[in-house]
Write an enzyme that holds these catalytic residues in place. Structure first.
Site, PDB file in Angstrom:
ATOM      1  N   PRO A   9      -0.302  60.611  -8.000  1.00  0.00           N
ATOM      2  CA  PRO A   9      -0.801  59.268  -7.741  1.00  0.00           C
ATOM      3  C   PRO A   9       0.193  58.154  -8.078  1.00  0.00           C
ATOM      4  CG  PRO A   9      -2.219  60.424  -9.323  1.00  0.00           C
ATOM      5  CD  PRO A   9      -1.132  61.346  -8.940  1.00  0.00           C
ATOM      6  N   ASN A  10       0.221  57.197  -7.173  1.00  0.00           N
ATOM      7  CA  ASN A  10       0.957  55.940  -7.311  1.00  0.00           C
ATOM      8  C   ASN A  10       2.472  56.062  -7.172  1.00  0.00           C
ATOM      9  OD1 ASN A  10      -1.394  54.293  -7.759  1.00  0.00           O
ATOM     10  ND2 ASN A  10      -1.524  55.261  -9.765  1.00  0.00           N
ATOM     11  N   ARG A  17       5.143  48.757  -7.965  1.00  0.00           N
ATOM     12  CA  ARG A  17       4.429  48.755  -9.248  1.00  0.00           C
ATOM     13  C   ARG A  17       5.403  48.713 -10.426  1.00  0.00           C
ATOM     14  NH1 ARG A  17       3.263  54.929 -10.864  1.00  0.00           N
ATOM     15  NH2 ARG A  17       2.209  53.938 -12.598  1.00  0.00           N
ATOM     16  N   TYR A  22       9.544  51.494 -13.534  1.00  0.00           N
ATOM     17  CA  TYR A  22       9.854  52.461 -12.477  1.00  0.00           C
ATOM     18  C   TYR A  22      11.009  52.048 -11.575  1.00  0.00           C
ATOM     19  CZ  TYR A  22       5.450  54.370 -14.029  1.00  0.00           C
ATOM     20  OH  TYR A  22       4.445  54.899 -14.805  1.00  0.00           O
ATOM     21  N   ASN A  74       6.079  65.783 -10.074  1.00  0.00           N
ATOM     22  CA  ASN A  74       5.725  64.636 -10.893  1.00  0.00           C
ATOM     23  C   ASN A  74       4.231  64.436 -10.680  1.00  0.00           C
ATOM     24  OD1 ASN A  74       5.140  62.165 -12.014  1.00  0.00           O
ATOM     25  ND2 ASN A  74       7.008  61.182 -11.296  1.00  0.00           N
ATOM     26  N   ALA A  77      -0.358  60.442 -13.211  1.00  0.00           N
ATOM     27  CA  ALA A  77      -1.395  60.395 -14.250  1.00  0.00           C
ATOM     28  C   ALA A  77      -2.103  61.731 -14.439  1.00  0.00           C
ATOM     29  CB  ALA A  77      -2.409  59.309 -13.930  1.00  0.00           C
ATOM     30  N   GLU A  99       8.729  69.934 -14.280  1.00  0.00           N
ATOM     31  CA  GLU A  99       7.978  68.682 -14.271  1.00  0.00           C
ATOM     32  C   GLU A  99       8.963  67.539 -14.477  1.00  0.00           C
ATOM     33  OE1 GLU A  99       4.058  68.444 -16.290  1.00  0.00           O
ATOM     34  OE2 GLU A  99       5.043  66.889 -17.493  1.00  0.00           O
ATOM     35  N   HIS A 101       9.392  63.115 -14.831  1.00  0.00           N
ATOM     36  CA  HIS A 101       8.808  61.785 -14.993  1.00  0.00           C
ATOM     37  C   HIS A 101       9.933  60.762 -14.965  1.00  0.00           C
ATOM     38  CE1 HIS A 101       4.863  63.349 -15.785  1.00  0.00           C
ATOM     39  NE2 HIS A 101       5.434  64.245 -16.563  1.00  0.00           N
ATOM     40  N   ARG A 108       6.136  55.593 -24.436  1.00  0.00           N
ATOM     41  CA  ARG A 108       5.125  54.705 -23.853  1.00  0.00           C
ATOM     42  C   ARG A 108       3.790  54.862 -24.567  1.00  0.00           C
ATOM     43  NH1 ARG A 108       5.135  55.035 -17.648  1.00  0.00           N
ATOM     44  NH2 ARG A 108       3.885  53.144 -17.960  1.00  0.00           N
TER      45      ARG A 108
END
Length: 147
Positions: A9-10, A17, A22, A74, A77, A99, A101, A108
């Site tokens: 997502p996103n 965003r 990012y 990735n 969320a 994985e 990110h 964070r």
């Protein structure tokens, strides 16, 4: 060799965003970087993005049937709470998985510090921006070659 690069997502909103986290580059720039890297590595790549958990699970399962050699994911969320994505990744245990990110999730918000998906992956790349995908691709290709 075939690898699948999956985004949750996103990720399609890169360049829109939270640019301070990012970056300025958009999703198309990321896809272009991935395709160029695949060419350098001499592998076929499919890039997939969905904001829907079920579509991501379906794609992971398709990877098994389509003889995909490695997965870079990735989960967005879903990293932090999707046991369904985690179980789908676990079900394709023979396929190497990395994985990735874009941001350093460990610096964070507290909820981002836990990944329910990484325990069923071979490794994790965090905090290296979009280039993290390229490093993850190299790693998954190396792992797949050793199978």
């Amino acid at each position: 060799m075939k690898i699948l690069v999956m985004n949750g997502p996103n990720i399609n909103f890169l360049g829109i965003r939270e640019k301070g986290i990012y970056g300025e580059q958009n999703y198309e720039a990321l896809v272009s970087m991935i395709e160029k890297k695949a060419e350098e590595l001499g592998v076929d790549v499919e890039v997939f993005q969905s904001n829907h958990e079920g579509a991501i699970i379906d794609k992971i399962q398709e990877a098994y049937y389509n003889d995909v050699d490695g997965i870079v994911i990735n989960p967005g969320a879903f990293t932090h709470y999707s046991y369904a994505v985690r179980d789908a990744l676990a079900s394709v245990a023979a396929i190497p998985k990395i994985e990735v990110h874009i941001s350093n999730v460990h610096t964070r918000e507290e909820f981002r510090h836990t990944s329910v998906t990484v325990p069923v992956c071979n490794g994790q790349v965090v905090g290296l921006g979009l280039k993290g995908y390229l490093y993850a691709m190299e790693a998954v290709v190396d792992l797949a070659a050793k199978k």
